[in-house]
Design an enzyme around this catalytic site. Structure first.
Site, PDB file in Angstrom:
ATOM      1  N   GLY A  64       4.990  27.735  11.039  1.00  0.00           N
ATOM      2  CA  GLY A  64       5.864  26.578  10.796  1.00  0.00           C
ATOM      3  C   GLY A  64       7.144  26.728  11.594  1.00  0.00           C
ATOM      4  N   ASP A  99      17.768  21.851  -4.905  1.00  0.00           N
ATOM      5  CA  ASP A  99      16.751  21.186  -4.062  1.00  0.00           C
ATOM      6  C   ASP A  99      15.353  21.527  -4.567  1.00  0.00           C
ATOM      7  OD1 ASP A  99      15.733  19.605  -2.092  1.00  0.00           O
ATOM      8  OD2 ASP A  99      16.004  21.051  -0.475  1.00  0.00           O
TER       9      ASP A  99
END
Ligand code: ADE
Length: 971
Positions: free
Chosen positions: A595, A735
């Site tokens: 990623g 978050d």
């Protein structure tokens, strides 16, 4: 009545071939004439016609007729009789009748017996229905009369008939004598023999039937034989025996491939699936190979087989409980009585590499039970520390174990991750007051990994272990406070290391001091008296350390470590040094890029620490050419993560901060990774445990619909454990979203992405708010969006959104609504509806997390215990939210979309009436939805304008609810 009587003929003159030998008196009265027919058979006729002479008395007598079984007989006469009018000059002497007589006798009368008319009894005078005239004769039309008379009762073995002529012109063409029998018959599968009726015509003969072959009696089969030879009143019946069915009044054997297990007049049935019968008259079909019938199974049921093994067996573990979850087998074996048994083994591998397994200790507790589970999960308590357990979950049904088939097992091995023996020596009481006890101990052995802290568990001795408290301390000593005076407490201590917790030390019992201030503290006196000078200074140091913590860090005494914000360090590098282990880069083997983030690539690889097994890791890299600020921001996450030690929080293995490229030992790298390393100068990396299934949101999207509700709840539980840990530490995530949860190969979910400011820079969901902050709107509580009030309660709101994401397999919260619309809808009181297939209990928990008032939301401990209850009683997950929604648009769903009446009134700026509603008993949206203006007035809302605002809101609420029910949330 069953007609068709049987006629048994005793005499028929038309079939007598020889002479009849009937007598006439006088001899010249009746005339016997025998002619031959075309087949040369004799036709015996008796004639008399002395119509001109007066006083005629001519007798004709038959031969002796044996009565056989007859009780009454019938005589059928066929004759012609001449009409006297048709004969001239005979008036006065001509007659048109004759008489029938009979005489009973057991044997023929001797030939010498004189004929005496008076011996004969008269039966009847016989007249003709038809007579014949000259014209008839001319036309040669023969008008035959037939007359039948009953004669009897016949009480002797035989009888004679006699015909008296008194001057008629008669031709007796035939005489038939017969009697009637009830014929042999089959009725209701019983055979009845032919039967002679009773001589008394008013009584019936009762006859018992015999069941036909392969039939059996139910009620005694009976028929009654009537005087006319008719069967009457059928009673009782027979039924075909097992293996036989009725065909045409008989019981026929079932053909091969068919069977009949019960006697009765049903047909043979085809063998049920997976069974067959090879012979005739089968009473049962035998199961095909590998198929079985349980004891209780009816023979009409298909043969079945044991189920296949449970699927997707996974384990989840926390400090106190181990959960196993699985999915039902692919093949239930064709049965509905599926159950599961959990078998447990402890396996240990000796130094020589031999693994030995033995049954688990008996005090392991399985909740709800280990054997006969109907659900697909079990919780296991009281397991041993640092042990390798192998759990076998066996799917069973009633036919399991009937054949030789292997057991249907799924296995999972669980290591209880505890870092071995307690490592703690004798626990001493340093001093005690009325409410506190100070303890200290020594680390007797080198721990296998770095010590994080010590956990002290204690409870009142008298209470046994019903409830206990625990506290944590970083030093090998603690002051336990909040105790009861004069009470004996049991303490034991374990060490928490970076490799897990150790076993608990043995129990140590100490008492608090008595309440009376005059009574000296025994413990303290003892310490002072017995302690050496060295001991005393150490104890003093311990005491002062504890006092320092007690005064300045109250939280550690509640048993929980607090999170230290790395920003409070003057030099953030210091925080990294303190909380993250430096890893020599030569121990890291990068394998592939998985990623990319804002700071650089994320790779997967292995960590090969000397003397340790390789561990798969994810490596976050910082791009080359970074600024010092970027380096600090990047490492900030490591110094946060390094403070956590929880199964459900991504584990930091360490950091690489001060390496040079030439130190690298690269085992196998792709071209891209080589490029990355070559150009990064001094690589900076964060090394964390590798999570095979990546981010939760994309993982769920690719596995849409493939998990059981219990597996999804298991994932949510893991996240709740992680969040409980973070909130206990005083850390606010800000978050929390499915994209920031990582999933390992056993479906264990771990919270990741720490270091808010950087995270939100990176998070593509985060949008700038009016106040300039960057916030992931759809996941964030309204007070955090509106005025930046982030708290554990706002994390709970986000947790509710994660629940929704999980239950909808990665659906985007609020779908394609704009951020602005989401904020407005929430403000107006709307909440996300339950995803398809979501249990109502889970949606209620979501709604609870989305309460407008942050103070009303549950804390993570509440969430966790709620989920644990659901897991332990999976029946609570059976009612789906969609099941509870009404079909009728006029009815509201069972759960409120607004959490409370208060929220609703706030949203329409009518908060001042909260008490009016509550006092009148209106507590749910359901209850207000049917309110009229009158109701509004009655609860004390007098201002017309306010009444209107409330009523129109109720109406629009009803409409919107209807709309939501039809179309989902996108109103
Ligand atoms: N992506 C980001 N972090 C990861 C990790 N720890 N394991 C797997 N994939 C990841």
């Amino acid at each position: 009545i069953i007609a068709n009587w049987l006629k048994v003929v005793l005499l028929d003159t038309t079939t007598v071939l020889g002479e009849l030998d009937w007598k006439t008196y006088p001899v010249n009265g009746w005339d016997a004439i025998t002619e031959m027919d075309e087949q040369n058979r004799p036709i015996h006729t008796f004639q008399v016609c002395h119509v001109m002479e007066p006083n005629q008395n001519n007798w004709l007598r038959s031969g002796w007729i044996r009565r056989q079984a007859a009780q009454r007989v019938y005589v059928e006469l066929r004759f012609t009789l001449r009409d006297c009018n048709s004969i001239p000059w005979v008036s006065g002497t001509c007659k048109e009748t004759f008489n029938l007589f009979y005489l009973l006798s057991d044997e023929p009368l001797p030939a010498s017996t004189r004929f005496r008319p008076t011996d004969y009894a008269k039966v009847d005078t016989i007249a003709a229905d038809e007579s014949f005239t000259q014209t008839d004769l001319g036309d040669r039309v023969l008008r035959l009369n037939t007359e039948v008379r009953e004669v009897g009762p016949i009480t002797r073995k035989g009888f004679y008939l006699a015909f008296q002529d008194v001057g008629a012109c008669i031709a007796l063409v035939s005489v038939k004598v017969f009697y009637k029998r009830c014929p042999s018959t089959l009725r209701n599968l019983a055979a009845f023999p032919d039967t002679v009726p009773h001589m008394d015509s008013s009584s019936l003969v009762e006859v018992r039937g015999a069941c036909v072959e392969n039939a059996e009696e139910r009620d005694t089969p009976k028929l009654y034989c009537g005087a006319d030879g008719d069967w009457l009143v059928p009673l009782g019946r027979c039924i075909c025996s097992i293996g036989h069915e009725e065909t045409d009044g008989h019981c026929q054997a079932c053909k091969p491939g068919f069977f009949k297990a019960f006697a009765g007049n049903t047909k043979c049935s085809k063998c049920p699936p997976h069974s067959s019968s090879h012979d005739q008259a089968a009473t049962v079909c035998h199961c095909d190979k590998s198929f079985y019938r349980a004891l209780k199974d009816p023979s009409t049921m298909a043969c079945t087989r044991p189920p296949s093994a449970p699927r997707n067996l996974v384990s989840l573990i926390n400090d106190t409980a181990l959960f196993l979850q699985w999915m039902p087998p692919r093949d239930s074996g064709g049965r509905k009585d599926l159950a599961y048994n959990v078998l447990c083994q402890r396996c240990d591998t000796s130094d020589s590499g031999v693994t030995q397994c033995e049954p688990c200790e008996p005090d392991l507790r399985f909740i709800p039970k280990a054997v006969g589970l109907t659900g697909t999960s079990v919780a296991i308590l009281e397991y041993a520390v640092h042990a390798n357990y192998t759990f076998h979950v066996e799917a069973v049904n009633e036919v399991s174990g009937l054949g030789l088939a292997a057991r249907s097992l799924a296995n999972v091995t669980v290591n209880t991750h505890q870092a071995g023996p307690a490592l703690v020596g004798v626990v001493r009481k340093d001093w005690a007051s009325e409410n506190s006890i100070a303890l200290s101990w020594e680390q007797v052995e080198q721990p296998p990994a770095d010590i994080v802290d010590y956990e002290v568990k204690y409870y009142e001795r008298e209470q046994e272990q019903l409830s206990y408290s625990s506290t944590r301390t970083r030093t090998p000593s603690v002051v336990v406070t909040g105790l009861r005076p004069s009470t004996v407490y049991v303490f034991h201590v374990r060490t928490r290391t970076t490799a897990g917790v150790t076993a608990y030390s043995p129990n140590f019992e100490f008492s608090t001091a008595a309440e009376d201030p005059d009574v000296a503290d025994q413990g303290q006196v003892l310490v002072v008296v017995t302690a050496s000078v060295g001991d005393f200074s150490k104890q003093l140091h311990t005491f002062l350390t504890d006092l320092y913590f007690l005064l300045f860090f109250p939280v550690p005494f509640s048993g929980i470590k607090t999170y230290v914000d790395p920003d409070t360090y003057e030099d953030p590098t210091q925080a990294v040094e303190e909380f993250a282990k430096e890893i020599d880069p030569s121990y890291i083997c990068i394998e592939r890029v998985i990623g990319a983030g804002e700071f650089g690539e994320v790779c997967s690889g292995r960590l090969r620490l000397p003397g340790r097994m390789d561990i798969p890791v994810a490596i976050k890299t910082l791009k080359g050419g970074y600024s010092e600020q970027q380096r600090r921001d990047f490492l900030r996450e490591a110094s946060i993560m390094g403070q956590f030690n929880c199964t459900n929080i991504i584990r930091l293995e360490g950091v690489v901060t001060n390496s040079k490229f030439d130190q690298w030992l690269v085992y196998s790298v792709s071209f891209i990774v080589m490029f990355l390393i070559l150009f990064s100068g001094r690589p900076v990396m964060i090394v964390v445990e590798y999570m095979e299934n990546g981010a939760l949101d994309s993982f769920l999207r690719t596995r849409d619909g493939q998990f059981t509700v219990l597996q999804l709840v298991g994932m949510l539980r893991g996240i709740a454990v992680g969040m409980t840990y973070l909130s206990d530490m005083g850390y606010v995530h800000r978050d929390l979203a499915a994209r920031n949860i990582l999933v390992d190969k056993s479906l264990v979910c771990k919270v990741s992405d720490f270091g808010m400011s950087r995270v939100l820079e990176e998070d593509t969901e985060a949008a700038y708010t009016a106040t300039g902050g960057k916030i992931p709107i759809r996941w964030t509580a309204p007070e955090a969006i509106a005025y930046g009030k982030f708290s554990t309660a706002s994390d709970v709101w986000s947790y509710g959104i994660v629940m929704w994401e999980v239950m909808s397999y990665g659906e985007r919260p609020y779908w394609e609504m704009s951020n602005q619309d989401v904020i407005l809808s929430i403000e107006e009181g709307y909440r996300l509806p339950a995803p398809m297939g979501c249990p109502v209990t889970l949606h209620q928990l979501m709604l609870h997390c989305w309460q407008k008032d942050a103070g009303q939301r549950p804390c993570f401990t509440d969430v966790l215990s709620f989920l644990d209850k659901l897991i332990i009683s999976p029946g609570s997950l059976l009612t789906l939210a969609t099941d509870t929604q009404s079909d009728s648009p006029d009815e509201l769903p069972d759960y409120p979309l607004f959490i409370s009446i208060g929220d609703w009134l706030d949203s329409i700026k009518m908060s001042q009436y909260k008490n009016n509603f509550l006092a009148a008993g209106y507590t749910t949206l359901d209850s207000i939805s049917t309110m009229s203006t009158d109701d509004i007035r009655r609860i004390g809302i007098c201002l017309i304008g306010h009444q209107r605002r409330i009523i129109s809101s109720i109406q629009s609420l009803r409409l919107q609810l209807h709309h939501i029910q039809q179309n989902g949330f996108q109103v």
